[in-house]
Write a protein that holds these residues in place. Sequence first.
Motif, PDB file in Angstrom:
ATOM      1  N   ARG A  42       0.851  -1.194   0.000  1.00 19.06           N
ATOM      2  CA  ARG A  42       0.000   0.000   0.000  1.00 19.06           C
ATOM      3  C   ARG A  42       0.880   1.235   0.000  1.00 19.06           C
ATOM      4  O   ARG A  42       1.927   1.271   0.660  1.00 19.06           O
ATOM      5  CB  ARG A  42      -0.921   0.010   1.230  1.00 19.06           C
ATOM      6  N   ARG A  43       0.473   2.243  -0.735  1.00 18.97           N
ATOM      7  CA  ARG A  43       1.212   3.499  -0.751  1.00 18.97           C
ATOM      8  C   ARG A  43       1.048   4.211   0.570  1.00 18.97           C
ATOM      9  O   ARG A  43      -0.012   4.199   1.184  1.00 18.97           O
ATOM     10  CB  ARG A  43       0.707   4.413  -1.879  1.00 18.97           C
ATOM     11  N   LYS A  44       2.107   4.870   1.014  1.00 20.77           N
ATOM     12  CA  LYS A  44       2.027   5.688   2.212  1.00 20.77           C
ATOM     13  C   LYS A  44       1.503   7.055   1.825  1.00 20.77           C
ATOM     14  O   LYS A  44       1.775   7.560   0.760  1.00 20.77           O
ATOM     15  CB  LYS A  44       3.384   5.806   2.855  1.00 20.77           C
TER      16      LYS A  44
END
Length: 209
Positions: A206-208
Motif C-alpha cells: 500500500r502506498r504511504k
Amino acid sequence: MKPRWYFDFVSPFSYLHWQKMRPLVEAGRVEAVPILLGAVLDALGTLGPAEIPAKREFIYRQALWQARREGVPLVFPPAHPFNPLPALRLCIAAGIGVQAIDAIFNAIWRDGLDGSTATLAPVARGLGIEGDLDAAIAAPEVKQRLRGMTESALSAGVFGVPTLQVEGGLFWGNDSHDLMMAVLEDPGLLREGPLATVGSLPVGIRRKG
C-alpha cells in the motif's frame, strides 16, 4: 435486485454508453439511475478524470474516438466539467424515463449545449414540464431523490460513471460493455470461477500517504 445502470450527464462516456443501454432500459431489464458524480468523488476523496490535466486531455480524445468508432454524434459543450445538477434534477422531475434521458443527453452531448436551466428549458417543455423550470427542479422531493440515489450508489461501492451493477458486481466504463453484457446474461460468472474469486486477491503493498 434488478441490475442498475448509474450515470451522470456530465460524463461523455455515460452518453456513449446510453446508446447501448437504452434498449435494455426500455425492455425493463435494467434500471437507469442518475447520480451526482461529484458527490461520489468527494465521498471517496478522489479526483475526477477531468481534474487531472493530462488525463483530462486524454479522456476527451478517447471520448471523441469512441464516438467516431461507434457512429455516435458527439459535440462537447462550451465548457467541461459543467454543473450537472440542472440536468440531473430535470431528469428526475420528468420521471427518469427513456425519453427524458435521451432528450437531456442529446441536448448536451449531441447538440453541445451547456446544461444550464436556460438551455434545458425547451427540453423541459418537450418533456411536459411547463412554467418555472428552476422551481420544478428545486422541489424538495426532486433534490431528496437525487441525494438518495447517489447515496445508494455509494453504498453499492460505485466509484465512477457509467457503472452497471449486476448482483454484487460493478462494471465501469463504456469500453467495458462486452463484459457487462456477459455478466448480465450469465450472473453465475460472479458466483464461481475466476471472475468470482479475483476480489479476494491479497493486497501486496500500500502506498504511504
